[in-house]
Design a protein around this motif. Sequence first.
Motif, PDB file in Angstrom:
ATOM      1  N   ASP A   2       0.853  -1.185   0.000  1.00 14.40           N
ATOM      2  CA  ASP A   2       0.000   0.000   0.000  1.00 14.40           C
ATOM      3  C   ASP A   2       0.891   1.238   0.000  1.00 14.40           C
ATOM      4  O   ASP A   2       1.605   1.505   0.963  1.00 14.40           O
ATOM      5  CB  ASP A   2      -0.883  -0.019   1.259  1.00 14.40           C
ATOM      6  N   LEU A   3       0.860   2.007  -1.071  1.00 16.71           N
ATOM      7  CA  LEU A   3       1.736   3.170  -1.200  1.00 16.71           C
ATOM      8  C   LEU A   3       1.221   4.394  -0.457  1.00 16.71           C
ATOM      9  O   LEU A   3       1.946   5.378  -0.326  1.00 16.71           O
ATOM     10  CB  LEU A   3       1.953   3.505  -2.678  1.00 16.71           C
ATOM     11  N   LEU A   4       0.001   4.359   0.025  1.00 18.82           N
ATOM     12  CA  LEU A   4      -0.532   5.486   0.797  1.00 18.82           C
ATOM     13  C   LEU A   4      -0.565   5.188   2.291  1.00 18.82           C
ATOM     14  O   LEU A   4      -1.147   5.941   3.064  1.00 18.82           O
ATOM     15  CB  LEU A   4      -1.936   5.854   0.296  1.00 18.82           C
ATOM     16  N   HIS A   5       0.055   4.064   2.696  1.00 16.35           N
ATOM     17  CA  HIS A   5       0.091   3.712   4.113  1.00 16.35           C
ATOM     18  C   HIS A   5       1.440   3.081   4.464  1.00 16.35           C
ATOM     19  O   HIS A   5       1.520   1.922   4.896  1.00 16.35           O
ATOM     20  CB  HIS A   5      -1.061   2.769   4.464  1.00 16.35           C
ATOM     21  N   ALA A   6       2.498   3.829   4.216  1.00 12.28           N
ATOM     22  CA  ALA A   6       3.864   3.444   4.600  1.00 12.28           C
ATOM     23  C   ALA A   6       4.251   2.058   4.079  1.00 12.28           C
ATOM     24  O   ALA A   6       4.876   1.273   4.782  1.00 12.28           O
ATOM     25  CB  ALA A   6       4.023   3.515   6.114  1.00 12.28           C
ATOM     26  N   LEU A  26      -0.901  11.566  -5.443  1.00  9.34           N
ATOM     27  CA  LEU A  26      -0.120  10.971  -6.516  1.00  9.34           C
ATOM     28  C   LEU A  26       1.375  11.110  -6.231  1.00  9.34           C
ATOM     29  O   LEU A  26       2.142  10.151  -6.386  1.00  9.34           O
ATOM     30  CB  LEU A  26      -0.481  11.625  -7.855  1.00  9.34           C
ATOM     31  N   ALA A  27       1.798  12.279  -5.780  1.00 11.45           N
ATOM     32  CA  ALA A  27       3.215  12.499  -5.455  1.00 11.45           C
ATOM     33  C   ALA A  27       3.651  11.623  -4.292  1.00 11.45           C
ATOM     34  O   ALA A  27       4.748  11.036  -4.316  1.00 11.45           O
ATOM     35  CB  ALA A  27       3.448  13.976  -5.142  1.00 11.45           C
ATOM     36  N   ALA A  28       2.801  11.502  -3.259  1.00  9.90           N
ATOM     37  CA  ALA A  28       3.142  10.678  -2.111  1.00  9.90           C
ATOM     38  C   ALA A  28       3.281   9.218  -2.492  1.00  9.90           C
ATOM     39  O   ALA A  28       4.209   8.528  -2.045  1.00  9.90           O
ATOM     40  CB  ALA A  28       2.077  10.832  -1.021  1.00  9.90           C
ATOM     41  N   SER A  29       2.387   8.732  -3.341  1.00  8.08           N
ATOM     42  CA  SER A  29       2.462   7.336  -3.753  1.00  8.08           C
ATOM     43  C   SER A  29       3.690   7.109  -4.652  1.00  8.08           C
ATOM     44  O   SER A  29       4.352   6.077  -4.548  1.00  8.08           O
ATOM     45  CB  SER A  29       1.185   6.891  -4.450  1.00  8.08           C
ATOM     46  N   HIS A  30       3.998   8.065  -5.473  1.00  6.81           N
ATOM     47  CA  HIS A  30       5.196   7.958  -6.322  1.00  6.81           C
ATOM     48  C   HIS A  30       6.459   7.904  -5.467  1.00  6.81           C
ATOM     49  O   HIS A  30       7.359   7.097  -5.716  1.00  6.81           O
ATOM     50  CB  HIS A  30       5.255   9.131  -7.296  1.00  6.81           C
ATOM     51  N   ASP A  31       6.523   8.742  -4.453  1.00 10.52           N
ATOM     52  CA  ASP A  31       7.697   8.773  -3.569  1.00 10.52           C
ATOM     53  C   ASP A  31       7.857   7.490  -2.761  1.00 10.52           C
ATOM     54  O   ASP A  31       8.969   7.125  -2.374  1.00 10.52           O
ATOM     55  CB  ASP A  31       7.615   9.968  -2.626  1.00 10.52           C
TER      56      ASP A  31
END
Length: 79
Positions: A31-35, A69-74
């Motif tokens: 999950d890219l939006l939860h660490a 989108l930026a957070a998930s990309h990072d």
Amino acid sequence: FERMEASNGAGGEGLVLRVSAFEIYGGKVFDLLHARKLCPVREDSKKRVHVVGLTQRHCHDIDHYASLLAASHDARQTA
């Protein structure tokens, strides 16, 4: 987002946008939006695939969408 606002202003429940992001890496789903939480993948009796526990974030405007989108990309794993 203009259609969401128009729909929401019409007195009905309107439209809602929820965003999720995941990565498949090494045969596992993260999950890219939860660490980068590891999420199990399951298939139901109708052969539909579900990512269990995947974060869904309510997205209210284009700026919020861009930040998700930026957070998930990072959060992606890169070699």
